[in-house]
Design a protein around this motif. Structure first.
Motif, PDB file in Angstrom:
ATOM      1  N   LEU A  80      37.184  51.033  52.795  1.00 44.51           N
ATOM      2  CA  LEU A  80      36.795  49.969  51.870  1.00 44.51           C
ATOM      3  C   LEU A  80      35.726  50.466  50.914  1.00 44.51           C
ATOM      4  O   LEU A  80      35.796  50.239  49.701  1.00 44.51           O
ATOM      5  CB  LEU A  80      36.288  48.754  52.648  1.00 44.51           C
ATOM      6  N   SER A  81      34.733  51.169  51.455  1.00 47.04           N
ATOM      7  CA  SER A  81      33.672  51.703  50.615  1.00 47.04           C
ATOM      8  C   SER A  81      34.217  52.717  49.616  1.00 47.04           C
ATOM      9  O   SER A  81      33.814  52.745  48.453  1.00 47.04           O
ATOM     10  CB  SER A  81      32.599  52.350  51.493  1.00 47.04           C
ATOM     11  N   GLY A  82      35.142  53.541  50.067  1.00 46.37           N
ATOM     12  CA  GLY A  82      35.757  54.505  49.167  1.00 46.37           C
ATOM     13  C   GLY A  82      36.515  53.827  48.046  1.00 46.37           C
ATOM     14  O   GLY A  82      36.459  54.246  46.889  1.00 46.37           O
ATOM     15  N   ALA A  83      37.223  52.754  48.382  1.00 46.75           N
ATOM     16  CA  ALA A  83      37.962  52.001  47.365  1.00 46.75           C
ATOM     17  C   ALA A  83      37.007  51.367  46.362  1.00 46.75           C
ATOM     18  O   ALA A  83      37.258  51.366  45.149  1.00 46.75           O
ATOM     19  CB  ALA A  83      38.819  50.927  48.026  1.00 46.75           C
ATOM     20  N   VAL A  84      35.895  50.830  46.857  1.00 44.06           N
ATOM     21  CA  VAL A  84      34.898  50.220  45.973  1.00 44.06           C
ATOM     22  C   VAL A  84      34.336  51.255  45.013  1.00 44.06           C
ATOM     23  O   VAL A  84      34.188  50.997  43.816  1.00 44.06           O
ATOM     24  CB  VAL A  84      33.763  49.582  46.801  1.00 44.06           C
ATOM     25  N   ARG A  85      34.030  52.442  45.540  1.00 45.14           N
ATOM     26  CA  ARG A  85      33.495  53.497  44.679  1.00 45.14           C
ATOM     27  C   ARG A  85      34.496  53.895  43.604  1.00 45.14           C
ATOM     28  O   ARG A  85      34.127  54.131  42.456  1.00 45.14           O
ATOM     29  CB  ARG A  85      33.100  54.716  45.515  1.00 45.14           C
ATOM     30  N   ARG A  86      35.774  53.960  43.966  1.00 51.43           N
ATOM     31  CA  ARG A  86      36.792  54.311  42.961  1.00 51.43           C
ATOM     32  C   ARG A  86      36.909  53.223  41.907  1.00 51.43           C
ATOM     33  O   ARG A  86      37.061  53.499  40.725  1.00 51.43           O
ATOM     34  CB  ARG A  86      38.151  54.529  43.632  1.00 51.43           C
ATOM     35  N   LEU A  87      36.838  51.964  42.345  1.00 59.03           N
ATOM     36  CA  LEU A  87      36.990  50.849  41.412  1.00 59.03           C
ATOM     37  C   LEU A  87      35.786  50.698  40.500  1.00 59.03           C
ATOM     38  O   LEU A  87      35.912  50.469  39.299  1.00 59.03           O
ATOM     39  CB  LEU A  87      37.213  49.544  42.187  1.00 59.03           C
ATOM     40  N   CYS A  88      34.589  50.819  41.090  1.00 58.75           N
ATOM     41  CA  CYS A  88      33.366  50.573  40.323  1.00 58.75           C
ATOM     42  C   CYS A  88      32.965  51.775  39.485  1.00 58.75           C
ATOM     43  O   CYS A  88      32.436  51.617  38.390  1.00 58.75           O
ATOM     44  CB  CYS A  88      32.214  50.211  41.255  1.00 58.75           C
ATOM     45  N   SER A  90      30.906  54.285  37.802  1.00 59.78           N
ATOM     46  CA  SER A  90      29.497  54.240  37.430  1.00 59.78           C
ATOM     47  C   SER A  90      29.164  52.976  36.645  1.00 59.78           C
ATOM     48  O   SER A  90      28.132  52.900  35.990  1.00 59.78           O
ATOM     49  CB  SER A  90      29.146  55.482  36.597  1.00 59.78           C
ATOM     50  N   GLU A  91      30.037  51.954  36.679  1.00 63.08           N
ATOM     51  CA  GLU A  91      29.809  50.728  35.929  1.00 63.08           C
ATOM     52  C   GLU A  91      28.792  49.851  36.650  1.00 63.08           C
ATOM     53  O   GLU A  91      29.125  49.094  37.559  1.00 63.08           O
ATOM     54  CB  GLU A  91      31.128  49.974  35.727  1.00 63.08           C
ATOM     55  N   LEU A  92      27.548  49.943  36.237  1.00 61.61           N
ATOM     56  CA  LEU A  92      26.472  49.198  36.886  1.00 61.61           C
ATOM     57  C   LEU A  92      26.714  47.694  36.795  1.00 61.61           C
ATOM     58  O   LEU A  92      26.449  46.963  37.751  1.00 61.61           O
ATOM     59  CB  LEU A  92      25.130  49.572  36.252  1.00 61.61           C
ATOM     60  N   ARG A  93      27.218  47.238  35.657  1.00 62.03           N
ATOM     61  CA  ARG A  93      27.450  45.802  35.499  1.00 62.03           C
ATOM     62  C   ARG A  93      28.419  45.272  36.561  1.00 62.03           C
ATOM     63  O   ARG A  93      28.184  44.219  37.173  1.00 62.03           O
ATOM     64  CB  ARG A  93      28.010  45.493  34.104  1.00 62.03           C
ATOM     65  N   ASP A  94      29.506  45.992  36.796  1.00 62.02           N
ATOM     66  CA  ASP A  94      30.481  45.563  37.793  1.00 62.02           C
ATOM     67  C   ASP A  94      29.840  45.448  39.165  1.00 62.02           C
ATOM     68  O   ASP A  94      30.070  44.481  39.905  1.00 62.02           O
ATOM     69  CB  ASP A  94      31.651  46.552  37.857  1.00 62.02           C
ATOM     70  N   VAL A  95      29.037  46.455  39.520  1.00 66.72           N
ATOM     71  CA  VAL A  95      28.393  46.456  40.833  1.00 66.72           C
ATOM     72  C   VAL A  95      27.426  45.284  40.955  1.00 66.72           C
ATOM     73  O   VAL A  95      27.403  44.578  41.976  1.00 66.72           O
ATOM     74  CB  VAL A  95      27.660  47.792  41.069  1.00 66.72           C
ATOM     75  N   LEU A  96      26.618  45.046  39.935  1.00 60.09           N
ATOM     76  CA  LEU A  96      25.646  43.953  39.985  1.00 60.09           C
ATOM     77  C   LEU A  96      26.331  42.599  40.084  1.00 60.09           C
ATOM     78  O   LEU A  96      25.846  41.693  40.791  1.00 60.09           O
ATOM     79  CB  LEU A  96      24.736  43.996  38.756  1.00 60.09           C
ATOM     80  N   GLU A  97      27.458  42.434  39.406  1.00 53.14           N
ATOM     81  CA  GLU A  97      28.167  41.155  39.469  1.00 53.14           C
ATOM     82  C   GLU A  97      28.739  40.900  40.860  1.00 53.14           C
ATOM     83  O   GLU A  97      28.700  39.769  41.362  1.00 53.14           O
ATOM     84  CB  GLU A  97      29.269  41.121  38.409  1.00 53.14           C
ATOM     85  N   VAL A  98      29.259  41.954  41.493  1.00 54.03           N
ATOM     86  CA  VAL A  98      29.780  41.788  42.852  1.00 54.03           C
ATOM     87  C   VAL A  98      28.632  41.574  43.830  1.00 54.03           C
ATOM     88  O   VAL A  98      28.735  40.748  44.754  1.00 54.03           O
ATOM     89  CB  VAL A  98      30.643  42.992  43.261  1.00 54.03           C
ATOM     90  N   ARG A  99      27.536  42.298  43.633  1.00 50.34           N
ATOM     91  CA  ARG A  99      26.357  42.073  44.476  1.00 50.34           C
ATOM     92  C   ARG A  99      25.914  40.613  44.396  1.00 50.34           C
ATOM     93  O   ARG A  99      25.577  40.005  45.418  1.00 50.34           O
ATOM     94  CB  ARG A  99      25.195  42.970  44.030  1.00 50.34           C
ATOM     95  N   GLY A 167      31.082  47.569  53.348  1.00 52.85           N
ATOM     96  CA  GLY A 167      31.949  48.459  52.581  1.00 52.85           C
ATOM     97  C   GLY A 167      31.450  48.713  51.176  1.00 52.85           C
ATOM     98  O   GLY A 167      31.934  49.615  50.487  1.00 52.85           O
ATOM     99  N   PHE A 168      30.468  47.922  50.763  1.00 53.29           N
ATOM    100  CA  PHE A 168      29.949  47.980  49.399  1.00 53.29           C
ATOM    101  C   PHE A 168      28.588  48.676  49.339  1.00 53.29           C
ATOM    102  O   PHE A 168      28.028  48.848  48.257  1.00 53.29           O
ATOM    103  CB  PHE A 168      29.838  46.534  48.896  1.00 53.29           C
ATOM    104  N   THR A 169      28.053  49.086  50.504  1.00 54.37           N
ATOM    105  CA  THR A 169      26.653  49.508  50.526  1.00 54.37           C
ATOM    106  C   THR A 169      26.365  50.783  49.742  1.00 54.37           C
ATOM    107  O   THR A 169      25.258  50.917  49.207  1.00 54.37           O
ATOM    108  CB  THR A 169      26.139  49.690  51.976  1.00 54.37           C
ATOM    109  N   GLU A 170      27.330  51.724  49.658  1.00 54.68           N
ATOM    110  CA  GLU A 170      27.048  52.917  48.860  1.00 54.68           C
ATOM    111  C   GLU A 170      26.865  52.557  47.390  1.00 54.68           C
ATOM    112  O   GLU A 170      25.990  53.077  46.710  1.00 54.68           O
ATOM    113  CB  GLU A 170      28.153  53.956  49.016  1.00 54.68           C
ATOM    114  N   ALA A 171      27.710  51.634  46.909  1.00 47.23           N
ATOM    115  CA  ALA A 171      27.575  51.176  45.530  1.00 47.23           C
ATOM    116  C   ALA A 171      26.270  50.413  45.344  1.00 47.23           C
ATOM    117  O   ALA A 171      25.613  50.525  44.308  1.00 47.23           O
ATOM    118  CB  ALA A 171      28.771  50.288  45.152  1.00 47.23           C
ATOM    119  N   VAL A 172      25.875  49.633  46.357  1.00 46.36           N
ATOM    120  CA  VAL A 172      24.602  48.911  46.293  1.00 46.36           C
ATOM    121  C   VAL A 172      23.448  49.902  46.189  1.00 46.36           C
ATOM    122  O   VAL A 172      22.553  49.754  45.349  1.00 46.36           O
ATOM    123  CB  VAL A 172      24.409  48.005  47.530  1.00 46.36           C
TER     124      VAL A 172
END
Length: 230
Positions: A80-88, A90-99, A167-172
Motif C-alpha cells: 500500500l505504501s509503495g502504491a501511495v509513493r507511486r501515485l503521489c 513528489s506532489e506535495l499538494r496531493d499528499v497534504l490533501e490526503v493527510r 500505508g501512507f506514512t512514508e509520504a507523510v
C-alpha cells in the motif's frame, strides 16, 4: 537459514515472505541498500534465480527499487505504501490533501476514543518532538512529528483508518520534512499543543479543527507559492 522445500514456486514465495518481513519490521529500513545477491543466496540457501524472482516480485509490488549498477534499495514498508509513493510522487499538494482527509477524521475519533494510556504516549511523543525542535535535531524532529500523527490516528482505534494511514506514512514523513525545511527558512514552527489539548479534553470537534487547520494553512501557502511562480 536453508529453506525446507523443493518446489520452485514454494521457494520463491518463501523468499518473498522472508524479505518482506525484513522490510516491514524495519530491519531493512526505507532507503537502505539490501544485501547483495551472493549474500542473499548464501543466507537463504537458494539459487540465484530464486533470489532474482523474489526481488523482481517485491520491486513490482513497490517495496524494493532496483538501481542498475548501484544495487537494490528498500522503497516502502508495504504494498500500500509503495502504491501511495507511486501515485503521489513528489506532489506535495496531493499528499497534504490526503493527510487532511485521514488526519481530521483520525483526530476526531481519537478525541472520542483515546485511553489514558494513549494520552500519555501522545504527550511523550510530542514532548520528544518539541525537544528535538528546540535542540535543532531536525531528522529526529521530523521522525517524531511523523510518529505523533501516526499514533494520533492509532488512538482512533479504527483498524481500517489506521492501516490506511500506516500505508501512507512514508509520504507523510516526506511531506513533514519538506514543510519543516520551509518553516526553518521562514522561522515559523507548527505547534501541536492545542491539538493535544483537544484530545486530552475529548473535544472531538476541536480536535478535528486543529488537525485540519495547520494542513489547510500549508495548502493555502502552497497555493500562494504556485501563483507567484506562474
Amino acid at each position: 537459514m536453508p529453506l525446507a522445500t523443493t518446489r520452485r514456486a514454494g521457494l520463491v514465495e518463501q523468499v518473498i515472505e522472508q524479505m518482506r518481513a525484513l522490510v516491514t519490521s524495519g530491519e531493512w529500513p526505507v532507503g537502505q541498500r539490501i544485501p547483495p545477491e551472493p549474500e542473499l543466496v548464501t543466507a537463504l540457501g537458494v539459487g540465484r534465480n530464486t533470489v532474482r524472482e523474489a526481488v523482481r516480485a517485491l520491486a513490482h509490488a513497490g517495496l524494493l527499487e532496483v538501481r542498475q549498477g548501484d544495487g537494490t534499495f528498500v522503497r516502502a514498508t508495504s504494498e500500500l505504501s509503495g502504491a501511495v509513493r507511486r501515485l503521489c510522487g513528489s506532489e506535495l499538494r496531493d499528499v497534504l490533501e490526503v493527510r487532511r482527509a485521514l488526519e481530521v477524521e483520525g483526530a476526531r475519533q481519537a478525541a472520542e476514543r483515546r485511553s489514558a494510556e494513549d494520552l500519555r504516549e501522545l504527550e511523550r511523543i510530542l514532548a520528544d518532538r518539541d525537544a528535538a525542535l528546540e535542540a535543532g535535531e531536525w531528522d529526529r524532529m521530523v521522525q517524531r512529528d511523523t510518529d505523533f500523527h501516526l499514533f494520533l490516528v492509532e488512538c482512533s482505534h479504527n483498524r481500517v483508518l489506521t492501516e490506511l494511514y500506516r500505508g501512507f506514512t512514508e509520504a507523510v514523513r516526506s511531506s513533514v520534512a519538506t514543510t519543516v525545511n520551509t518553516a526553518l527558512r521562514d522561522e515559523e514552527h507548527v505547534s501541536h499543543a492545542e491539538l493535544l489539548d483537544a484530545v486530552r479534553e475529548q473535544d472531538a470537534d476541536k480536535a478535528a479543527r486543529e488537525a485540519g487547520g495547520f494542513l489547510e494553512e500549508l495548502l493555502a501557502n502552497l497555493h500562494v507559492k504556485d501563483k507567484k511562480e506562474r
